[in-house]
Motif scaffolding. Structure first.
Motif, short mmCIF file in Angstrom:
data_model
loop_
_atom_site.label_atom_id
_atom_site.label_comp_id
_atom_site.label_asym_id
_atom_site.label_seq_id
_atom_site.Cartn_x
_atom_site.Cartn_y
_atom_site.Cartn_z
N MET A 147 -17.22 -9.76 7.38
CA MET A 147 -17.63 -9.66 5.98
C MET A 147 -16.40 -9.69 5.05
O MET A 147 -15.57 -10.58 5.17
N ASP A 148 -16.32 -8.71 4.14
CA ASP A 148 -15.18 -8.65 3.22
C ASP A 148 -14.20 -7.55 3.59
O ASP A 148 -13.47 -7.04 2.75
N HIS A 149 -14.18 -7.17 4.88
CA HIS A 149 -13.34 -6.04 5.28
C HIS A 149 -11.85 -6.32 5.17
O HIS A 149 -11.06 -5.40 4.98
N GLN A 150 -11.43 -7.59 5.26
CA GLN A 150 -10.03 -7.91 5.02
C GLN A 150 -9.67 -7.62 3.58
O GLN A 150 -8.60 -7.07 3.28
N GLN A 151 -10.53 -7.96 2.67
CA GLN A 151 -10.32 -7.68 1.25
C GLN A 151 -10.26 -6.17 1.00
O GLN A 151 -9.45 -5.69 0.21
N ILE A 152 -11.13 -5.43 1.67
CA ILE A 152 -11.13 -3.97 1.52
C ILE A 152 -9.83 -3.39 2.05
O ILE A 152 -9.21 -2.52 1.41
N PHE A 153 -9.38 -3.86 3.22
CA PHE A 153 -8.10 -3.41 3.78
C PHE A 153 -6.95 -3.69 2.81
O PHE A 153 -6.12 -2.81 2.54
N GLU A 154 -6.89 -4.89 2.27
CA GLU A 154 -5.81 -5.26 1.37
C GLU A 154 -5.85 -4.42 0.09
O GLU A 154 -4.80 -4.03 -0.45
N GLY A 155 -7.05 -4.11 -0.39
CA GLY A 155 -7.18 -3.25 -1.56
C GLY A 155 -6.69 -1.84 -1.29
O GLY A 155 -6.06 -1.21 -2.14
N ALA A 156 -6.97 -1.34 -0.08
CA ALA A 156 -6.51 0.00 0.29
C ALA A 156 -5.00 0.05 0.39
O ALA A 156 -4.36 1.01 -0.07
N LEU A 157 -4.40 -0.96 1.00
CA LEU A 157 -2.94 -0.99 1.14
C LEU A 157 -2.27 -1.07 -0.23
O LEU A 157 -1.26 -0.40 -0.48
N LEU A 158 -2.83 -1.86 -1.14
CA LEU A 158 -2.29 -1.95 -2.49
C LEU A 158 -2.40 -0.61 -3.21
O LEU A 158 -1.45 -0.16 -3.88
N SER A 159 -3.52 0.07 -3.05
CA SER A 159 -3.70 1.38 -3.67
C SER A 159 -2.73 2.41 -3.09
O SER A 159 -2.16 3.23 -3.82
N LEU A 160 -2.54 2.37 -1.77
CA LEU A 160 -1.59 3.27 -1.13
C LEU A 160 -0.18 3.01 -1.65
O LEU A 160 0.58 3.94 -1.92
N ARG A 161 0.16 1.74 -1.81
CA ARG A 161 1.49 1.37 -2.31
C ARG A 161 1.69 1.90 -3.73
O ARG A 161 2.76 2.44 -4.06
N ARG A 162 0.68 1.80 -4.55
CA ARG A 162 0.79 2.31 -5.92
C ARG A 162 0.93 3.82 -5.94
O ARG A 162 1.72 4.38 -6.70
N GLU A 163 0.15 4.51 -5.10
CA GLU A 163 0.21 5.96 -5.09
C GLU A 163 1.51 6.46 -4.50
O GLU A 163 2.01 7.52 -4.89
N LEU A 164 2.08 5.70 -3.58
CA LEU A 164 3.35 6.09 -2.98
C LEU A 164 4.45 6.23 -4.03
O LEU A 164 5.38 7.02 -3.85
N THR A 165 4.34 5.50 -5.13
CA THR A 165 5.38 5.54 -6.15
C THR A 165 5.41 6.84 -6.92
O THR A 165 6.40 7.13 -7.59
#
Length: 250
Positions: A150-168
């Protein structure tokens, strides 16, 4: 004969309709850090070559976070998980291809809006457990993942981007590293999440200036080089940084 995921969905359709809310689901991106590698938890669907993120439905008496915690406890055995809701996925055709051969009346085939959560879990505290719809549940390196349904690759990429933003602006390492760790291990975690190399001297100065780490007595033993010092997060300072954030970012 082994039951396929399609047969299983057909047999569980009425039960799920009675127990869970229609049209809303949860997909979780579970991150763990082990041996200088960022991992994500994946499931392989029963009788299929398809892989997915851990997910499920929201009980009629649950709120979203309760449902996410339940789903992850079932998959990992872990409790008190660091969870962050990061995005809603609402493409009308997000599951159309996966259920194409299923009867239109199937409960699972109806349109589902999925709420994405990412979770940070200490790798060694987790025992991945497959559910009745999957054959395998295991950790995969984020740089060596199979194709997702399904769209789970998109969900994974969105999570990684969010984690990257929060890491800052948040001390994310607390939820991924063991209780005691070295600064090179912490730097490696930051580099993997950010997707770029960091200058060692600058990283050390900056992370120490945040004043969220306690230096421990002694050093890690083993290896041919000088043993690095061990650190751990200061609980009170960590909680304050988690609440207030850092003054600058990476």
């Amino acid at each position: 004969m082994e039951q396929s995921v399609y047969d299983l969905l057909m047999s569980k359709s009425e039960k799920h309709r009675l127990e869970f809310l229609p049209h809303i689901s949860i997909d979780c991106v579970v991150f763990g850090f082990h041996e200088a590698s960022l991992k994500v938890l994946l499931l392989k669907m029963k009788g299929e070559d398809t892989w997915s993120l851990p997910g499920g439905y929201v009980g009629k008496q649950e709120d979203l976070e309760e449902a996410a915690n339940r789903i992850l406890e079932e998959r990992t055995g872990a409790t008190n998980i660091y969870l962050q809701q990061f995005k809603v996925f609402s493409d009308p055709n997000r599951s159309q291809h996966f259920f194409a051969e299923m009867p239109d009346a199937l409960w699972h085939k109806q349109r589902f809006v999925s709420v994405g959560f990412y979770a940070l879990i200490p790798y060694l505290s987790v025992t991945p457990v497959s559910d009745e719809a999957s054959d395998v549940c295991l950790w995969c390196d984020i740089h060596d993942m199979p194709a997702l349904m399904m769209d789970h690759q998109q969900i994974f990429e969105g999570a990684l981007l969010s984690l990257r933003r929060e890491l800052t602006y948040k001390p994310i390492g607390y939820n991924l590293l063991p209780e005691e760790f070295t600064l090179p291990e912490l730097q490696k975690l930051y580099e993997i999440i950010l997707g770029r190399k960091l200058n060692r001297g600058n990283f050390y100065r900056k992370i120490m200036a945040y004043d969220v780490l306690d230096k421990l007595e002694g050093a890690r033993r083993g290896g041919a080089h000088k043993a690095p010092y061990l650190y751990k997060f200061n609980q009170e300072k960590y909680k304050a940084a988690l609440h207030n954030g850092f003054k600058d970012n990476w």
